[in-house]
Design an enzyme around this catalytic site. Structure first.
Site, PDB file in Angstrom:
ATOM      1  CE1 TYR A 158      -8.421   4.059  -0.640  1.00  0.00           C
ATOM      2  CE2 TYR A 158      -9.606   2.319  -1.795  1.00  0.00           C
ATOM      3  CZ  TYR A 158      -8.766   3.417  -1.823  1.00  0.00           C
ATOM      4  OH  TYR A 158      -8.291   3.905  -3.033  1.00  0.00           O
ATOM      5  CB  ALA A 160     -16.940   3.325   4.536  1.00  0.00           C
TER       6      ALA A 160
END
Ligand code: NAI
Length: 251
Positions: A158, A160
């Site tokens: 999430y 990233a």
């Protein structure tokens, strides 16, 4: 005067939560709204939202379309252009989280989050800049997250995806500023929606609350207000920025 009178806005993933609040806020300010929802189970909510927006005196239409799929995004944007004529405002809101420590995070889970949260932003933005370039104007708003700035254990995919959105946003602002197309991101903190109800309903929520200087979780409307600012001419000299709407939370 309505800030967005007769502007055309698209919003992904608007059948509930932040997307729904954004759709409502933009419509209340005079924008005509086309939005997407993805699952059959959201159809009823999408119809209810269409009716709610239409009652505000604007044109509104929900499209069942998966933002993570490039071909579907292209069809969605083309359908909106046929039906509404142009697109002035694009809010890339669709997103999911699949929380898992890296040790347990599977390749399939990683790909699903990156495609839904990050590739979807590419898919929609790539298609939407054509009419915006033609009109020599546009505002693109991408929903990032404070987690994309500070990271969070158990949310590497999430984080990233949301950090990727920030890099994408800044690059598009550089590429398209000369065409009068602005591109900004919003980094919400902890906002009370279906995505975070696990937080507000258990002990972890109390711990997060202690870290929020304004001492409350955010509301979807807090994000909708920031979106209205970035969508409208109130922010006509703002591009390539990340607006944190997080009650002062530093992750
Ligand atoms: P939500 O889970 O209530 O809404 C997300 C919406 O996106 C749902 O309607 C869902 O159907 C839709 N969606 C999911 N995959 C899709 C796809 N492939 N194509 C089209 N639509 C799709 O979540 P919420 O809280 O309203 O989140 C909205 C955005 O804000 C997300 O991008 C989320 O990551 C971001 N955000 C939310 C925060 C929060 O605390 N609630 C904090 C930071 C960011």
């Amino acid at each position: 005067m309505a800030l967005l009178k007769d502007k055309i806005a698209i919003i992904t993933g608007a059948a509930r939560g932040i997307g729904e609040a954004v759709a409502t806020k933009l419509a209340e300010n005079g924008a005509h709204v086309a939005f997407t929802y993805v699952s059959d189970s959201s159809k009823e909510k999408a119809i209810a939202l269409e009716n709610k927006l239409t009652a505000l005196g604007v044109k509104a239409k929900g499209y069942q379309s998966n933002a993570a799929d490039f071909a579907a995004a292209e069809i969605f944007v083309n359908d909106v252009l046929k039906e509404f004529g142009t697109i002035d405002i694009c809010v890339n809101n669709a997103g999911i989280s699949i929380d898992n420590l890296l040790l347990r995070l599977t390749p399939e889970q990683w790909i699903e989050v990156i495609q839904t949260n990050l590739t979807s932003v590419y898919n929609i933005t790539k298609n939407v800049i054509r009419p915006m370039m033609k009109a020599k104007s546009g505002s693109i708003i991408n929903m990032s997250s404070v987690i994309g700035i500070g990271g969070n254990a158990g949310q590497s995919s999430y984080a990233a995806s949301k950090a990727g959105i920030i890099g994408f946003t800044k690059s598009i602002a550089l590429e398209l500023g000369s065409r009068n197309i602005r591109c900004n991101a919003i980094a919400p903190g902890f906002i009370e929606t279906d995505m975070t109800n696990y937080l507000t309903e258990n002990k972890a929520g109390e711990e997060y609350l202690k870290k929020i200087p304004l001492n409350r979780f955010g509301k979807a409307e807090d994000i909708a207000n920031a979106t209205l600012y970035l969508a409208s001419d109130l922010s006509s000299y703002v591009t390539g920025q990340v607006l944190s709407v997080c009650g002062g939370l530093n992750t």
